[in-house]
Design an enzyme around this catalytic site. Sequence first.
Site, mmCIF file in Angstrom:
data_model
loop_
_atom_site.group_PDB
_atom_site.id
_atom_site.type_symbol
_atom_site.label_atom_id
_atom_site.label_comp_id
_atom_site.label_asym_id
_atom_site.label_seq_id
_atom_site.Cartn_x
_atom_site.Cartn_y
_atom_site.Cartn_z
ATOM 1 N N PHE A 92 0.838 -1.200 0.000
ATOM 2 C CA PHE A 92 0.000 0.000 0.000
ATOM 3 C C PHE A 92 0.873 1.250 0.000
ATOM 4 C CE2 PHE A 92 -2.389 3.279 2.328
ATOM 5 C CZ PHE A 92 -3.566 3.318 1.600
ATOM 6 N N ASN A 194 -3.211 2.331 10.616
ATOM 7 C CA ASN A 194 -3.819 2.717 9.340
ATOM 8 C C ASN A 194 -4.245 1.426 8.655
ATOM 9 O OD1 ASN A 194 -4.661 3.903 7.001
ATOM 10 N ND2 ASN A 194 -2.616 4.379 6.236
ATOM 11 N N PRO A 195 -5.426 0.901 9.034
ATOM 12 C CA PRO A 195 -5.851 -0.424 8.578
ATOM 13 C C PRO A 195 -6.550 -0.347 7.215
ATOM 14 C CG PRO A 195 -7.521 0.479 9.998
ATOM 15 C CD PRO A 195 -6.438 1.535 9.890
#
Length: 287
Positions: A92, A194-195
């Site tokens: 990510f 920060n899932p």
Amino acid sequence: MKRQPLRLAIIEATRILERAGVASPRTDAELIAAHVLGVERSRLPLVPLVDPPVVEAIGQLVNQRAKRVPLQHLTGWAPMGRITVDVGAGVFVPRPETELLLEWGLSIIEGRQYPVVVDLCTGSGALALAVAHERPDAVVYAVDIDPQALAWARHNAEARAAAGDTAIRLYSGDIADGSMFAELDGLVDLVLCNPPYVPPSTEVPPEVADFDPPQAVFAQEGGLEVIRYAVAAGARLLKPTGGLAIEHDDTHGSVVPELIAGRRVLSDVRCHPDLTGRPRFTTARRG
């Protein structure tokens, strides 16, 4: 070969990116030019003329960006606080709004000696490594469940340690596991997360849909599944006066604060806006 004005190359790049629907065409054009030239973006005005191969190299990257390849995949890095981390396929890409969460977290541990920090769903390791850079005395733990993300995090951790930062402690694990970091229960000063939080039905830009790993973006239960585990982990890990910060979808501005407030040990629950004013992360303190 006749040198050409860099300004004209940036104007043309901006036009191409704007036509392709890129959200920040001028910024991306300038960052691509700075990357090709190997200079800071702020120094571009000091480079009035460039050789044709430079214009060609800028054009090649601009054409890829116009196909919505993330800018960070083209440059190979993304910023977080005062550091950068390497990113690419399989991990990510950290977003600028997460820096606001980082700033809040650093404010919580300001004045604390040897704070213990846990970064849940660490991905590239950006948050954990940014904290370790700012606070060399901190003991920073980071965890992720995805082997590819952990490979990137390990690479970035080694690079930051080689640059002189305090090494972080990186683990493979599932934050849904209530025994994860059990030895730290009640001892942690700061928990950051920060899932994956985007509801599965949400339409996202091509940069996200085609390049970010889906498991790092989307979550079940309307985007709340992993957040529930993060709240439980935070309530368990934090010491009194410790802080919890969880990033979330802009549609979660009410529900995530309610989830956190449902834990009696957590208080001072607050939702914070992102750079565009939308609800983006919620914080709390251990009472």
